[in-house]
Design an enzyme around this catalytic site. Structure first.
Site, PDB file in Angstrom:
ATOM      1  N   GLY A 149      11.363  54.846  87.343  1.00  0.00           N
ATOM      2  CA  GLY A 149      11.225  56.227  87.820  1.00  0.00           C
ATOM      3  C   GLY A 149      10.459  57.099  86.844  1.00  0.00           C
ATOM      4  N   TYR A 150      10.768  56.933  85.566  1.00  0.00           N
ATOM      5  CA  TYR A 150      10.109  57.706  84.505  1.00  0.00           C
ATOM      6  C   TYR A 150       8.611  57.421  84.491  1.00  0.00           C
ATOM      7  CZ  TYR A 150       9.088  59.317  79.713  1.00  0.00           C
ATOM      8  OH  TYR A 150       8.562  59.942  78.609  1.00  0.00           O
ATOM      9  N   GLY A 151       8.257  56.137  84.524  1.00  0.00           N
ATOM     10  CA  GLY A 151       6.847  55.749  84.491  1.00  0.00           C
ATOM     11  C   GLY A 151       6.076  56.257  85.697  1.00  0.00           C
TER      12      GLY A 151
END
Length: 244
Positions: A149-151
């Site tokens: 999700g962060y990426g």
């Protein structure tokens, strides 16, 4: 002389994420220079000249409309020198994680929503030749299998930054959109969650605050659309553009 005088004049800055670790430092530092600083965050920053409280909601359009309306009411016809989007957060997890959907939702809200709203605010309220900064991440220049999700969210921010630099993006004439791509910021929360880490490879918040100050006042400002990697090694921090 004129440039020196211009660098010393009082500026007007909007800090999106103004109660986070980096945002709070930005507010403190620029208020100390007698600049007018507005904070946009889910909680008030009492040190700011003005605070806009973002209402928590699961609807992006609701939140975007609320913030856009309140910033419009606050600023009126006044323009700002810079909009610093320093909102964000971190959550891990691979594609198999039980928390994948929840963490993706959180990352999109913290990074993509805030960056998109900040970009629209820039088209309405940023001065010609002004500065918009966005919060990217060096890790998202490659695959991030352990933090999906962060990426995804940071990758979207990088793409947004490059789009804003293009022709007919809606940005004011001469304004620059620049993304900063740190590795790890030296925040109290990060120290608490990673007490065994090598802090000499973490970027001090003051370094970014001073970098923003330079760019706002026209010193060493990269070209619009730049993705600037922020890498700290043995306590020394360097800014390096990412090329594709």
């Amino acid at each position: 002389m004129a440039a020196a005088a211009a660098a010393g004049e009082a500026r007007r800055v909007l800090v999106y994420g103004g109660r986070g670790a980096l945002g709070s430092r930005c507010v403190q530092a620029f208020r100390a220079r007698n600049w007018w600083v507005a904070s946009v965050d889910v909680v008030e920053n009492e040190e700011a000249s003005a605070s806009i409280i973002v209402k928590m909601t699961d609807s992006f359009t609701e939140q975007a409309d609320q913030v856009t309306a309140e910033v419009g009411k606050l600023l009126g016809e006044e323009k700002v020198d810079a909009i610093l989007c320093v909102a964000g957060g971190w959550a891990g997890g691979n594609a198999k994680s039980k928390s994948l959907f929840k963490n993706c939702d959180l990352m999109w809200k913290q990074s993509i929503w805030t960056s998109t709203i900040s970009s629209h605010l820039a088209t309405k309220h940023l001065k010609e030749g002004g500065l918009l900064t966005l919060a990217g991440a060096k890790a998202a220049l490659d695959g991030t299998p352990g933090m999906i999700g962060y990426g995804m969210a940071k990758g979207a921010v990088h793409q947004l930054c490059q789009s804003l630099a293009g022709k007919n993006s809606g940005m004011p004439p001469g304004a620059a959109a620049i993304a900063v791509l740190p590795v790890t910021l030296d925040t109290p929360m990060n120290r608490k969650s990673m007490p065994e880490a090598d802090f000499s490879s973490w970027t001090p918040l003051e370094f970014l605050v001073e970098t923003f100050h330079d760019w706002i006042t026209g010193k060493n400002r990269p070209s619009s659309g730049s993705l600037i990697q922020v890498v700290t090694t043995e306590g020394r921090t360097e800014l390096t553009p990412a090329y594709f």
